[in-house]
Design an enzyme around this catalytic site. Sequence first.
Site, PDB file in Angstrom:
ATOM      1  N   TYR A  79       0.716  -1.112  -0.006  1.00  0.00           N
ATOM      2  CA  TYR A  79       0.010  -0.042   0.050  1.00  0.00           C
ATOM      3  C   TYR A  79       0.973   1.104   0.101  1.00  0.00           C
ATOM      4  O   TYR A  79       1.631   1.594   1.047  1.00  0.00           O
ATOM      5  CB  TYR A  79      -0.903  -0.036   1.222  1.00  0.00           C
ATOM      6  N   HIS A  92      -0.402 -11.820   1.200  1.00  0.00           N
ATOM      7  CA  HIS A  92      -1.271 -11.236   0.273  1.00  0.00           C
ATOM      8  C   HIS A  92      -2.117 -11.878  -0.714  1.00  0.00           C
ATOM      9  O   HIS A  92      -3.265 -11.943  -0.932  1.00  0.00           O
ATOM     10  CB  HIS A  92      -0.605  -9.963  -0.185  1.00  0.00           C
ATOM     11  N   SER A 131     -13.520  -5.031   1.966  1.00  0.00           N
ATOM     12  CA  SER A 131     -14.391  -4.325   1.189  1.00  0.00           C
ATOM     13  C   SER A 131     -15.751  -4.624   1.428  1.00  0.00           C
ATOM     14  O   SER A 131     -16.491  -5.293   0.788  1.00  0.00           O
ATOM     15  CB  SER A 131     -14.158  -4.576  -0.403  1.00  0.00           C
ATOM     16  N   GLY A 155     -18.577  -3.124  -0.196  1.00  0.00           N
ATOM     17  CA  GLY A 155     -18.746  -3.048  -1.551  1.00  0.00           C
ATOM     18  C   GLY A 155     -17.772  -2.057  -2.268  1.00  0.00           C
ATOM     19  O   GLY A 155     -18.121  -1.229  -3.099  1.00  0.00           O
ATOM     20  N   GLY A 185     -17.415   0.735  -0.898  1.00  0.00           N
ATOM     21  CA  GLY A 185     -17.904   2.023  -0.678  1.00  0.00           C
ATOM     22  C   GLY A 185     -19.420   2.021  -1.299  1.00  0.00           C
ATOM     23  O   GLY A 185     -20.489   2.923  -0.962  1.00  0.00           O
TER      24      GLY A 185
END
Length: 322
Positions: free
Chosen positions: A59, A131, A210, A213, A215
Amino acid sequence: MRTTTLGSTGPQVGIIGLGCMGMTASYDLETPRDEATSISVIHQALDLGATLIDTADVYGPHSNEELVGRALAGARREQAVLATKVGLERDPIRPREIKMINNGRPEHVRASIDESLRRLGTDHVDLYQLHRVDPNVPLEETWGAMAEVVKSGKARAIGLSEVTVDQIERAQAVHPVTSVQSELSLWTRDALAEVLPYTEAHGIAFLPFSPLGRGFLTGNFQSFDELPREDFRRSLPRFQQEALSANLALVARVREIAERAGATPAQVALAWVVTRGRYVVPIPGTKTPKYLLDNVAAADVQLSPTDIAELDALPAPVGGRY
């Protein structure tokens, strides 16, 4: 906040955690980041009981771990269950693209944990996650290196991300799997078929990323044009205008249930995810204090059997994940 444990053997955590990716990467890249606000969000999350703090070396890259490290300096580190990841790298030629490079080489794992600890300003992480599985490296070799990180004391436990049941079992044969992180929300339910039942049965934590979704389930987007220009959601099939217009019907149903429950659509979406299992800990991401408060309050939302049945029956979204 109500608590659970990170699987049957892990530390106690709040039933909702905090994903930190958006504080430095992927979403709305044109808007300047306010580091002081992001740090305050991490501090407030800890104060409210959202103790699982999730980041990754990719990130930024690297800047997210550095930010989280500054937020957890001093006594704050003891309040957090700190999770980071290894195994993905940005394409140096196209660093802003979604597509990344898998790197599960054992030597990369061994070197990366030291770099992550330096950026995070700590001598260990509570959870070190792979990851993505590297298709070019036997999982057993990668996981063996992850197990070495635990043996050295640099990580308390290790987890996987976006894996199949077969891959979990292969890893388990080498070293215990504490957690599995995958996408799960009202519009991404793939994990419900096999992976989540397996983790539930074997006392492995499941960490949905998430869970809102990306956002969309908050109801804040009505059209493709409302997405920021520098935002990777613009490349996702479900956010293209035709699909997005169709998917608004799903959000409308969530909003109806939220009104009945006296909650926001985001809180209903998160509360539904929490009902999926004993060790399910969603990690919604935000860099905004008001959205943090909204997300954390989802821990107190009690969905009725009717609410859950209606949410379970929602149709699949139009468009693929990627």
